[in-house]
Design a protein around this motif. Structure first.
Motif, short mmCIF file in Angstrom:
data_model
loop_
_atom_site.label_atom_id
_atom_site.label_comp_id
_atom_site.label_asym_id
_atom_site.label_seq_id
_atom_site.Cartn_x
_atom_site.Cartn_y
_atom_site.Cartn_z
N THR A 1 36.87 -4.83 10.03
CA THR A 1 36.39 -3.38 9.47
C THR A 1 37.44 -2.74 9.00
OG1 THR A 1 36.95 -2.38 11.58
CG2 THR A 1 34.75 -3.55 11.53
N MET A 2 36.95 -1.49 8.41
CA MET A 2 38.21 -0.82 7.91
C MET A 2 38.96 -0.23 8.97
SD MET A 2 38.20 -0.17 4.83
CE MET A 2 39.01 1.39 4.44
N ASP A 3 38.51 -0.17 10.25
CA ASP A 3 39.51 0.32 11.31
C ASP A 3 40.48 -0.81 11.64
OD1 ASP A 3 38.26 2.48 11.68
OD2 ASP A 3 36.43 1.94 13.17
N ASP A 4 40.38 -1.96 11.16
CA ASP A 4 41.48 -2.88 11.37
C ASP A 4 42.33 -2.78 10.29
OD1 ASP A 4 39.98 -4.30 13.68
OD2 ASP A 4 38.49 -5.42 11.99
N LEU A 5 42.32 -2.24 9.39
CA LEU A 5 43.24 -1.96 8.38
C LEU A 5 44.66 -1.32 8.89
CD1 LEU A 5 43.48 -2.69 5.34
CD2 LEU A 5 42.74 -0.41 4.82
N THR A 6 45.69 -2.17 8.73
CA THR A 6 46.95 -1.47 9.42
C THR A 6 47.83 -1.06 8.55
OG1 THR A 6 47.59 -4.06 9.17
CG2 THR A 6 46.88 -3.31 11.39
N MET A 7 47.58 -1.31 7.06
CA MET A 7 48.50 -0.47 5.94
C MET A 7 47.60 -0.80 4.70
SD MET A 7 52.25 -1.66 4.89
CE MET A 7 52.95 -1.20 6.59
N CYS A 8 48.00 0.06 3.60
CA CYS A 8 47.71 -0.01 2.52
C CYS A 8 48.82 0.06 1.63
CB CYS A 8 46.55 1.19 1.67
SG CYS A 8 46.46 1.20 0.04
N PHE A 9 49.33 -1.09 1.08
CA PHE A 9 50.53 -0.92 0.15
C PHE A 9 50.02 -0.75 -1.24
CE2 PHE A 9 53.47 -3.47 -2.49
CZ PHE A 9 54.79 -3.41 -2.04
N LEU A 10 50.99 0.01 -1.73
CA LEU A 10 50.53 0.25 -3.49
C LEU A 10 51.76 -0.25 -4.27
CD1 LEU A 10 49.23 3.71 -3.12
CD2 LEU A 10 47.86 1.69 -3.54
N THR A 11 51.61 -1.10 -5.02
CA THR A 11 52.88 -1.78 -5.85
C THR A 11 53.24 -0.71 -6.75
OG1 THR A 11 51.15 -2.40 -7.45
CG2 THR A 11 51.56 -4.20 -5.90
N HIS A 12 52.50 0.18 -7.37
CA HIS A 12 52.91 1.25 -8.35
C HIS A 12 51.77 2.20 -8.54
CE1 HIS A 12 50.90 -1.71 -10.88
NE2 HIS A 12 50.84 -0.71 -12.02
N PRO B 1 48.27 3.79 7.47
CA PRO B 1 49.20 4.24 6.67
C PRO B 1 49.10 3.90 5.38
CG PRO B 1 50.08 2.73 7.90
CD PRO B 1 48.55 2.71 8.29
N VAL B 2 49.26 4.89 4.28
CA VAL B 2 49.57 4.57 2.73
C VAL B 2 50.98 4.58 2.56
CG1 VAL B 2 48.99 5.31 0.42
CG2 VAL B 2 47.10 5.64 2.07
N VAL B 3 51.54 3.43 1.85
CA VAL B 3 52.92 3.18 1.46
C VAL B 3 53.05 2.82 0.27
CG1 VAL B 3 53.36 2.51 3.91
CG2 VAL B 3 53.22 0.72 2.26
N ILE B 4 54.13 3.52 -0.33
CA ILE B 4 54.65 3.38 -1.95
C ILE B 4 55.93 3.74 -2.12
CG2 ILE B 4 53.72 5.79 -2.49
CD1 ILE B 4 52.54 4.64 -5.15
N SER B 5 56.43 3.29 -3.25
CA SER B 5 58.05 3.67 -3.55
C SER B 5 58.14 5.15 -3.56
CB SER B 5 58.36 3.03 -4.70
OG SER B 5 57.94 3.47 -5.95
N GLU B 6 59.14 5.70 -3.23
CA GLU B 6 59.66 7.04 -3.22
C GLU B 6 59.35 7.47 -4.79
OE1 GLU B 6 63.38 8.24 -1.91
OE2 GLU B 6 63.04 10.25 -2.04
N LEU C 1 57.31 6.18 2.71
CA LEU C 1 57.93 5.59 1.48
C LEU C 1 58.55 4.31 1.85
CD1 LEU C 1 59.17 9.27 0.12
CD2 LEU C 1 57.19 7.77 -0.47
N ILE C 2 58.64 3.49 1.05
CA ILE C 2 59.14 1.95 1.31
C ILE C 2 60.03 1.62 0.12
CG2 ILE C 2 56.94 0.83 0.02
CD1 ILE C 2 56.76 -0.72 2.72
N SER C 3 60.78 0.63 0.37
CA SER C 3 61.77 0.36 -0.75
C SER C 3 62.19 -1.27 -0.26
CB SER C 3 62.96 1.15 -0.69
OG SER C 3 63.55 1.06 0.49
N GLU C 4 62.84 -1.46 -1.17
CA GLU C 4 63.33 -3.15 -1.05
C GLU C 4 64.33 -3.30 0.46
OE1 GLU C 4 64.50 -5.55 -4.39
OE2 GLU C 4 66.53 -6.00 -3.21
N GLY C 5 64.08 -4.31 1.13
CA GLY C 5 64.88 -4.33 2.39
C GLY C 5 63.89 -4.14 3.48
#
Ligand SMILES: [Zn+2]
Length: 221
Positions: free
Chosen positions: A63-74, A93-98, A115-119
């Protein structure tokens, strides 16, 4: 020759094709999942696409409650457009580059949670590596899923007929940087068997050959 398949199963990665109005036709989002984690990669273009994603999550028995992250490529609209409707559905949590975050926020009204980045590594399928692929947008990110030797390219790589190419100049904030990112990726020496792209057919085996040919003279421009 690139070997392409549609809807070829990869353990732990579900392809969710969404609809985009206009010439690009389809944009794909992905669900990366294991027993504990469920990560959505990109959100499609529209409210309609958010419904497609919710259905795909239900099809996985989650279910949507199981979603642990939304990662956006751009931050392009066909990748972040479903977020507005998904955001209030659950507490992920919604994560994307700075670099790409401000425009994403302007378009969707959704604030990134991180905010997420290489590494950085996403804690799913034994660890998924975040890789910077600037060029298409300056903050473009991709994912490398080592367990299944799969590179999720976002729009940093596109497939065109029988070959792969870097994000083409007319779609890139910095075309030279887009090509440099491919070179840097190849220099990392990752074992990449499959390449999944936002648009076009995916490569499902022996991707090293077509990846290396991206930078061949004249190819891709
Ligand atoms: Zn794009």
């Amino acid at each position: 020759m690139v070997t392409v398949h549609k809807n070829f199963p990869i353990e732990g990665i579900e392809t969710v094709p969404c609809r985009v109005d206009g010439f690009r036709g389809v944009v794909k989002t992905y669900l990366i999942h294991d027993d504990d984690q469920l990560v959505l990669v990109d959100t499609g273009a529209s409210d309609l696409d958010s419904d497609i994603i919710v259905n795909a999550i239900q099809k996985l028995g989650r279910t949507m409650d199981d979603l642990t992250m939304c990662f956006l490529t751009h931050n392009h609209g066909d990748h972040v457009g479903g977020l507005k409707r998904l955001r209030p559905l659950a507490d992920f949590p919604v994560v994307i580059s700075e670099i790409d975050a401000p425009q994403m926020e302007r378009q969707t009204g959704v604030k990134p949670d991180r905010l997420i980045s290489e590494g950085d590594t996403l804690p799913v399928l034994g660890g998924v590596k975040v890789i910077a692929m600037p060029g298409h947008t300056i903050g473009s990110l991709a994912l490398y899923v080592e367990r299944v030797e799969t590179f999720i390219a976002g729009d940093s790589i596109v497939s065109a007929g029988q070959h792969l190419m870097a994000s083409p100049p007319f779609l890139s904030d910095d075309p030279q940087l887009a090509r440099d990112s491919i070179k840097r990726l190849l220099d990392m020496g990752l074992k990449i068997d499959k390449v999944l792209m936002g648009h076009g057919d995916d490569v499902h085996n022996q991707a090293a050959g077509p990846l290396n040919r991206i930078l061949a003279e004249g190819r891709g421009f």
